[in-house]
Scaffold this active site. Structure first.
Site, mmCIF file in Angstrom:
data_model
loop_
_atom_site.group_PDB
_atom_site.id
_atom_site.type_symbol
_atom_site.label_atom_id
_atom_site.label_comp_id
_atom_site.label_asym_id
_atom_site.label_seq_id
_atom_site.Cartn_x
_atom_site.Cartn_y
_atom_site.Cartn_z
ATOM 1 N N HIS A 78 0.824 -1.204 0.000
ATOM 2 C CA HIS A 78 0.000 0.000 0.000
ATOM 3 C C HIS A 78 0.863 1.261 0.000
ATOM 4 C CE1 HIS A 78 -3.828 -2.160 1.578
ATOM 5 N NE2 HIS A 78 -3.363 -2.674 0.454
ATOM 6 N N GLU A 80 0.755 3.996 1.783
ATOM 7 C CA GLU A 80 1.201 4.476 3.100
ATOM 8 C C GLU A 80 2.385 3.649 3.603
ATOM 9 O OE1 GLU A 80 -3.294 4.915 2.717
ATOM 10 O OE2 GLU A 80 -1.832 3.336 2.340
ATOM 11 N N CYS A 103 -5.882 1.359 5.250
ATOM 12 C CA CYS A 103 -6.419 0.089 5.747
ATOM 13 C C CYS A 103 -5.910 -0.137 7.174
ATOM 14 C CB CYS A 103 -5.987 -1.063 4.837
ATOM 15 S SG CYS A 103 -4.231 -1.489 5.001
ATOM 16 N N CYS A 106 -2.037 -0.470 7.455
ATOM 17 C CA CYS A 106 -1.341 0.815 7.303
ATOM 18 C C CYS A 106 -1.570 1.719 8.515
ATOM 19 C CB CYS A 106 -1.763 1.501 6.009
ATOM 20 S SG CYS A 106 -1.147 0.648 4.531
#
Length: 186
Positions: A78, A80, A103, A106
């Site tokens: 992801h 992040e 999410c 993260c």
């Protein structure tokens, strides 16, 4: 006199530009991490780990799944997480600007940094945001500039930034039991 974009708008524009580097076929996400002075510490976008074939060239098993479903089949890192991994000092991070709310994985990684504010445009999931606010952190949902014409009744002005009224938005979307802490302008 020419007006200049706010820091929030500038960082979100950078996050959107970074998201164009995404190699995920399901969703393009960009992230910008800044320090207390608003200086960029790191950026990231979602995509497969280094050395793996890109999903835009060779789709992974998760490519045909709905966003947020069967994440175990998705090979993407992801945005992040990539931004945190490439950040030289995560204990200098104060704000995370991301095109989509983080999410749960993260959020947990961001909780291990000194970040205390997340700013995003699209709400992905409420569970991570509950964890974030339970740790005395804050977030803001920004309205995209084109939504000003589409949903003006859902907007409010906070220090000149175009934002959704977060609590009304979350109440309408997820019920009255969702609570968030009020944010301060950064």
């Amino acid at each position: 006199m020419k007006s200049r974009p706010t820091r929030v708008r500038t960082m979100m524009a950078i996050a959107h530009e970074i998201s164009k580097r995404s190699t995920c076929v399901r969703r393009n996400v960009g992230c910008v991490l800044t320090d207390k002075h608003g200086r960029i510490l790191s950026v990231g976008h979602n995509g497969v780990p280094r050395g793996m074939p890109h999903c835009i060239d060779n789709p992974c098993e998760g490519a045909d799944q709905l966003s947020g479903h069967h994440l175990d089949k998705c090979l993407a890192m992801h945005a992040e997480m990539n931004a945190l991994l490439f950040c030289e000092d995560i204990m200098k991070v104060t704000t995370c600007y991301t095109t989509v709310s983080p999410c749960i994985q993260c959020i947990k990684a961001l909780l291990q940094s000194s970040c205390h504010m997340i700013i995003f445009e699209i709400c992905y999931d409420l569970l991570p945001l509950n964890l974030w606010t339970n740790a005395n952190n804050e977030y803001r949902i920004l309205r995209k500039p084109d939504e000003a014409k589409i949903r003006p009744e859902r907007s409010s002005e906070i220090s000149g930034d175009e934002t959704l009224d977060e609590q009304r938005y979350l109440d309408a979307r997820h019920g009255k039991d969702f609570q968030r802490k009020p944010s301060t302008d950064t």
